[in-house]
Design an enzyme around this catalytic site. Structure first.
Site, PDB file in Angstrom:
ATOM      1  N   HIS A 191     -15.240  -3.504  42.561  1.00  0.00           N
ATOM      2  CA  HIS A 191     -15.419  -4.435  43.682  1.00  0.00           C
ATOM      3  C   HIS A 191     -14.255  -5.422  43.735  1.00  0.00           C
ATOM      4  CE1 HIS A 191     -17.649  -8.116  41.723  1.00  0.00           C
ATOM      5  NE2 HIS A 191     -16.719  -7.655  40.938  1.00  0.00           N
ATOM      6  N   HIS A 221     -17.054  -3.135  36.928  1.00  0.00           N
ATOM      7  CA  HIS A 221     -18.050  -3.536  35.939  1.00  0.00           C
ATOM      8  C   HIS A 221     -19.027  -2.401  35.632  1.00  0.00           C
ATOM      9  CE1 HIS A 221     -16.926  -7.752  36.131  1.00  0.00           C
ATOM     10  NE2 HIS A 221     -16.984  -7.727  37.441  1.00  0.00           N
ATOM     11  N   CYS A 277     -10.809 -12.350  40.379  1.00  0.00           N
ATOM     12  CA  CYS A 277     -11.808 -11.469  41.015  1.00  0.00           C
ATOM     13  C   CYS A 277     -11.355 -11.046  42.410  1.00  0.00           C
ATOM     14  CB  CYS A 277     -13.169 -12.167  41.113  1.00  0.00           C
ATOM     15  SG  CYS A 277     -13.858 -12.590  39.500  1.00  0.00           S
ATOM     16  N   GLU A 334     -23.836  -8.621  35.413  1.00  0.00           N
ATOM     17  CA  GLU A 334     -22.495  -8.157  35.843  1.00  0.00           C
ATOM     18  C   GLU A 334     -21.639  -7.926  34.602  1.00  0.00           C
ATOM     19  OE1 GLU A 334     -20.331  -9.448  39.648  1.00  0.00           O
ATOM     20  OE2 GLU A 334     -19.433 -10.677  38.077  1.00  0.00           O
ATOM     21  N   HIS A 384     -11.311  -4.557  40.768  1.00  0.00           N
ATOM     22  CA  HIS A 384     -11.592  -4.417  39.340  1.00  0.00           C
ATOM     23  C   HIS A 384     -13.012  -3.847  39.267  1.00  0.00           C
ATOM     24  CE1 HIS A 384     -13.374  -8.288  40.327  1.00  0.00           C
ATOM     25  NE2 HIS A 384     -14.130  -8.173  39.252  1.00  0.00           N
ATOM     26  N   ASP A 443     -23.439   3.891  42.129  1.00  0.00           N
ATOM     27  CA  ASP A 443     -22.797   4.302  40.873  1.00  0.00           C
ATOM     28  C   ASP A 443     -21.487   5.055  41.131  1.00  0.00           C
ATOM     29  OD1 ASP A 443     -22.579   4.580  38.078  1.00  0.00           O
ATOM     30  OD2 ASP A 443     -23.371   6.614  38.195  1.00  0.00           O
ATOM     31  N   HIS A 444     -20.436   4.662  40.402  1.00  0.00           N
ATOM     32  CA  HIS A 444     -19.101   5.254  40.548  1.00  0.00           C
ATOM     33  C   HIS A 444     -18.586   5.096  41.977  1.00  0.00           C
ATOM     34  CE1 HIS A 444     -19.857   6.774  36.530  1.00  0.00           C
ATOM     35  NE2 HIS A 444     -18.586   7.122  36.449  1.00  0.00           N
TER      36      HIS A 444
END
Lengths: 140, 140, 140, 140, 140, 140
Positions: free
Chosen positions: E19, E46, E38, E129, E44, E84-85
């Site tokens: 994100h 998580h 950020c 997070e 980047h 996801d991914h």
């Protein structure tokens, strides 16, 4: 039926202790420079997590390398009773002349347990001083 | 560009199972003395955490030592399907004659996976029976 | 000097047990459909992590809401001794007629502890059946 | 587009400190009976894990309830600088007259942070003294 | 026999996503000042840990508040498959106009699950997070 | 007094980053087949946990194998500053031509740290991409 491959068993225990890092042969200034806030003369402290690893052959009759209840008892008698809720510098004889760094605490634990664990077992120590600072003492 | 240094990849999986520790050649009294509460004839159980380590050379085309999705699938097919939500003593053939100590469970896992993992990879097993009782089976 | 704000103290303990989920009033087929692999008639098991929370006012003389050593002792006497290394369905009277789901285990723990903990304290139970399945029983 | 529902943000920090539990108005005997090994006059210590929770409305322009970097900075300035690698009894003014139990440490942390966190936010403290002993201070 | 006390069940799942935090109505300079690193325009990422809590009454026939397998399936269908991914900003429609802060991600998860979970259950979301930055979205 | 046994110290740090796995010499189809959802062209991301192990002899004057504060600083300067809140494929020169698998990230970290850590110390890297996918790079 039973595989005689060498296998490791690991028991995890913990103790909470105070300590201070410094070298009595150095000036206050040098101790401050090298040990920083760990040199607080009023002490600070940690929750130490201790992993004791024994490597040996499983006993074909029990399937145990070592009875984990017995291992826990030995650790309690030799280490937890002596270190838990103690000031390592003041209350523990081994650190009267030895700086209680995680490296040295792991070495002392190894030496104290080595006397109690039969030599057919290799003995290795891992000590977590914090979640982020860890020491492994592999012994001989 | 690519370093051919041997590298380890580790996949963590888990299963929940019941078991009882005892030696059928022994009296009840001796089983109680040696295995204590683990000898409950009605069984007890654990959440087992399993770490499977493969050591090999990264493939220069993928950068993978082993595809972790494939490794997870192999572990699922060989171990999780056979052990998860099972009674190890009653439901798993390997423990019909073998005491399901953590040491022996790790050995059986190693033997079952060794048949599925190409011999170019070293295979090592770590098994957490509880957070405080851990076994490492290094294989050959 | 002392703030009389209500404060919570939480003690974490654990036990390892076997269980089976099923409703004796249902057919095998319905039990299988509803409880799936948790309905294995040979049982499976878990490492249960238990958090017991007491909410009350700190004692101005001790700074304690409750002595955590005493709380640990009460949990041990009432819960760990009765549940640890047991088959919940077979060995624990409360689950002779009650399905040992995490929800029901948490409720039984609350009921057993409520008799031992003075009513000036609110009592709340959190139970981890696995790292991923958790129940909170808030009591009254 | 943005939901104005109250939402909590939690920041986790840690500090390592020494302490001793006792009541100076009591005899040594009574302190020993009540505080046991926590009353070691040479101190012991812990790795404290601190969770600071703020409850408020997300800012529609940022999507933040509170900037976590700023929250971390406030915790560092008010708590970590004052408590980390300290002897709570000797080095921290708030515990000159107040027994540094986990309950009281959580209350002092709340009081110190309350002055720095705008009153539009509810403030709640959770403090882990060990993995097994936890305190929640909910404030007003 | 069965206590009709309201009880919570919690299921933990995870997803890995990329994100970037920024407000398209602001200058680059202001975005940098507010969101710092950020705001990296290359993104980047998580490993998000998600806890979904349902509060309701245990069913007297099953002893379940909610079937955890079903809850896991609903989370997978609504959240894991979608997040996801993924790159939250680019791949997830809900974040085309909404900054994917942890607060907003938790709100979107709540809104997506609320449509699938019967209204007899209260629904609450906790999102990690990182290990040190956590959000709780309590819903209505 | 001091034992000159080789001892390991381990420092744990973390960084959050985005990445995409693919081989530019392959067709989209082959990349999809081999790397699956890790090949999302919009990237995904992880919270990487990094353990850096140095093996050497404790200094008899300090009791340290290596000053953990210095080790943390070196890791920060070489790795965290370069990788944290970055897109590994786009922002990190080492991955312009190298697929950022966990295996390759661990190797690059080793190479970058090897230049800063005196050769009297063995250097070993462990990298957690997720809690379930782990790589160990033992170096020479």
């Amino acid at each position: 039926m039973f595989d005689l491959m060498r296998t490791a068993v690991i028991r995890k225990e913990h103790f909470n202790a105070a300590h201070r890092l410094y070298n009595p042969d150095w000036s206050d200034k040098k101790n401050d420079r090298v040990f920083g806030k760990c040199n607080n003369p009023n002490f600070h402290g940690h929750n130490y997590e201790l992993l004791v690893k024994l490597i040996g052959h499983p006993d074909p009759e029990t399937g145990y390398v070592y009875d984990m209840k017995q291992l826990s008892d030995v650790i309690r008698e030799e280490i937890i009773t002596a270190f838990d809720h103690r000031n390592l510098n003041r209350d523990v004889p081994e650190f009267q002349q030895l700086n209680p760094t995680a490296e040295n605490i792991a070495m002392v634990i190894w030496q104290k347990l080595r006397k109690r664990i039969d030599l057919q077992y290799e003995l290795k120590i891992t000590l977590y001083e914090t979640e982020r600072n860890i020491v492994e003492y592999p012994g001989e």
